[in-house]
Design an enzyme around this catalytic site. Sequence first.
Site, PDB file in Angstrom:
ATOM      1  N   SER A   1      12.695 -12.873 -11.128  1.00 26.76           N
ATOM      2  CA  SER A   1      14.014 -12.505 -10.772  1.00 26.76           C
ATOM      3  C   SER A   1      14.452 -12.199 -12.093  1.00 26.76           C
ATOM      4  O   SER A   1      13.928 -12.517 -13.207  1.00 26.76           O
ATOM      5  CB  SER A   1      14.819 -13.691 -10.245  1.00 26.76           C
ATOM      6  OG  SER A   1      14.904 -14.678 -11.087  1.00 26.76           O
ATOM      7  N   LYS A   2      15.744 -11.202 -12.021  1.00 24.99           N
ATOM      8  CA  LYS A   2      16.188 -10.722 -13.452  1.00 24.99           C
ATOM      9  C   LYS A   2      16.638 -11.959 -14.348  1.00 24.99           C
ATOM     10  O   LYS A   2      16.739 -11.760 -15.452  1.00 24.99           O
ATOM     11  CB  LYS A   2      17.549 -10.148 -12.948  1.00 24.99           C
ATOM     12  CG  LYS A   2      17.174  -8.681 -12.383  1.00 24.99           C
ATOM     13  CD  LYS A   2      18.455  -7.831 -12.351  1.00 24.99           C
ATOM     14  CE  LYS A   2      18.215  -6.491 -11.653  1.00 24.99           C
ATOM     15  NZ  LYS A   2      19.336  -6.082 -11.121  1.00 24.99           N
ATOM     16  N   ARG A   3      16.697 -13.172 -13.727  1.00 29.29           N
ATOM     17  CA  ARG A   3      17.146 -14.308 -14.704  1.00 29.29           C
ATOM     18  C   ARG A   3      15.914 -14.722 -15.554  1.00 29.29           C
ATOM     19  O   ARG A   3      16.142 -15.194 -16.461  1.00 29.29           O
ATOM     20  CB  ARG A   3      17.642 -15.370 -13.637  1.00 29.29           C
ATOM     21  CG  ARG A   3      19.124 -15.819 -13.971  1.00 29.29           C
ATOM     22  CD  ARG A   3      19.453 -16.694 -13.283  1.00 29.29           C
ATOM     23  NE  ARG A   3      19.551 -16.161 -12.058  1.00 29.29           N
ATOM     24  CZ  ARG A   3      19.087 -16.618 -10.478  1.00 29.29           C
ATOM     25  NH1 ARG A   3      18.552 -17.725 -10.650  1.00 29.29           N
ATOM     26  NH2 ARG A   3      19.185 -16.025  -9.406  1.00 29.29           N
TER      27      ARG A   3
END
Length: 473
Positions: free
Chosen positions: A249-251
């Site tokens: 994920s972007k995180r």
Amino acid sequence: MRLRFAPSPTGYLHVGGARTALYNWLLARHSGGTFILRIEDTDQSRYTEEAIDAITEDLAWLGLQWDEGPGVGGEHGPYRQTERGAVYSEAACRLLWEGKAYRCFCTPKEIAARHEAEKVDARTARREHACRFLSEEQVARLEAQGVPSAIRFKVEEGTTIVRDLVRGDVVFDNGIIEDFVLLRRDGTATYNLAVVLDDTGMAITHVVRGDDHLSNTPKQLMLYAALGVEPPRFGHLSMIVGTDGKPLSKRFADVSVGFYREKGYLADAMVNFLSLLGWSLDDKTTIIDRESLITGFSLDRVTSKPAVWDIEKLDWMNGVYIRSKSDEELAELLVPFLRRAGYDLDSARLARAVPLVKERMKVLEDAVPLLSFMGAADPGLEEDARKALQTDGARRMLAASLEALESLPVFEAAQIESALREVAERLGLKPRVAFQPVRIAITGNKVSPPLFGSLALLGKEASLRRIERALKE
Ligand code: GLU
């Protein structure tokens, strides 16, 4: 084999999408088949031309050229779903006519409420909607009243088996599959209808895609059967996870191909890295060039286990690809990076500088601060660099270096090195200490590419000017 990559243009190409595109492309190239790009933009409001361009540019950068699709054409076009609307509504009407689908007059609110209620008791999840049991008269009346309707597919009892090329047989109980919408109330097609008609219309033989679509596949198989069409073979690729084991994920990491491209990962390194996210040539080879990927790729060696996105491995691999380039090739690749940072250096001059930085780069972007001293303007000095020039030793070294370099007839790295070493020795300074002020004078930095080569590249005139200027600080 006819294969396709069918992105929904959401604004950028996700690395997971790039892996899907790559596997399809490799299978097409391996088999002498055809790779098709289709834009799945049924949900028109969300998509823009720029979003489509972003995807096609990234695919082109990766070198995954499509044989049919936007910008290329082909016999099975159009290749954008928004241009294929007539095909979808015609098929939905046919299924309606044949009694394999029905009109659903429920409002989205009613449906949401029902879904909410069903969650209370998952085992009673309803496959059928009430509208399935409306009489012909009731339907005619509602239609006459102008009540808008969607068209839903009638899911029949039983089981549906997806014979997956990657995961083997996956059995679905039709009892938990809801009668799904084919055409929405506004007349637009849903993904499941459009994808089946497109894959049929484009004579796709193999659908290779992410396993987030596995649960759609039984619905699509039902549609193929209802339409009387032989379905393609399916293969679902495992999810990509971070080193923390969670879905990428972007995180956790940057997930757009554009990000990696802009940092200066090489397309070939990216392709090599992506190829190994779920496939292996054997149990040991990691550096695999494009030709060998094409020759060696097969679905037999694609695993259903999650693939791990390991940025350290990508960095390492990128370094290997960078060092495998010739100085001239690397210089060409570096020009836009330096330009973007405001340094206008031609590639011939850069090619001479490349050996100084080649070993120090993980990504092309790393070369910018290292080579910025070659720009036309004299470098500005950071406060601590300026301070380092103020010591007595530094000033003596700069003054003596200026004199020694001025009298050099040949201004090449070897001559420069022996001249400066001699100066340091004469002044009784350790080389490491002695060269630091010269480095700062020339590059404006305490860290730089090898000093003597840098001086040679900069040239005598500019080098002397920078040392003089440093003496005035
Ligand atoms: N448009 C879908 C997506 O971007 C892909 C559908 C498919 O490959 O069947 O996830």
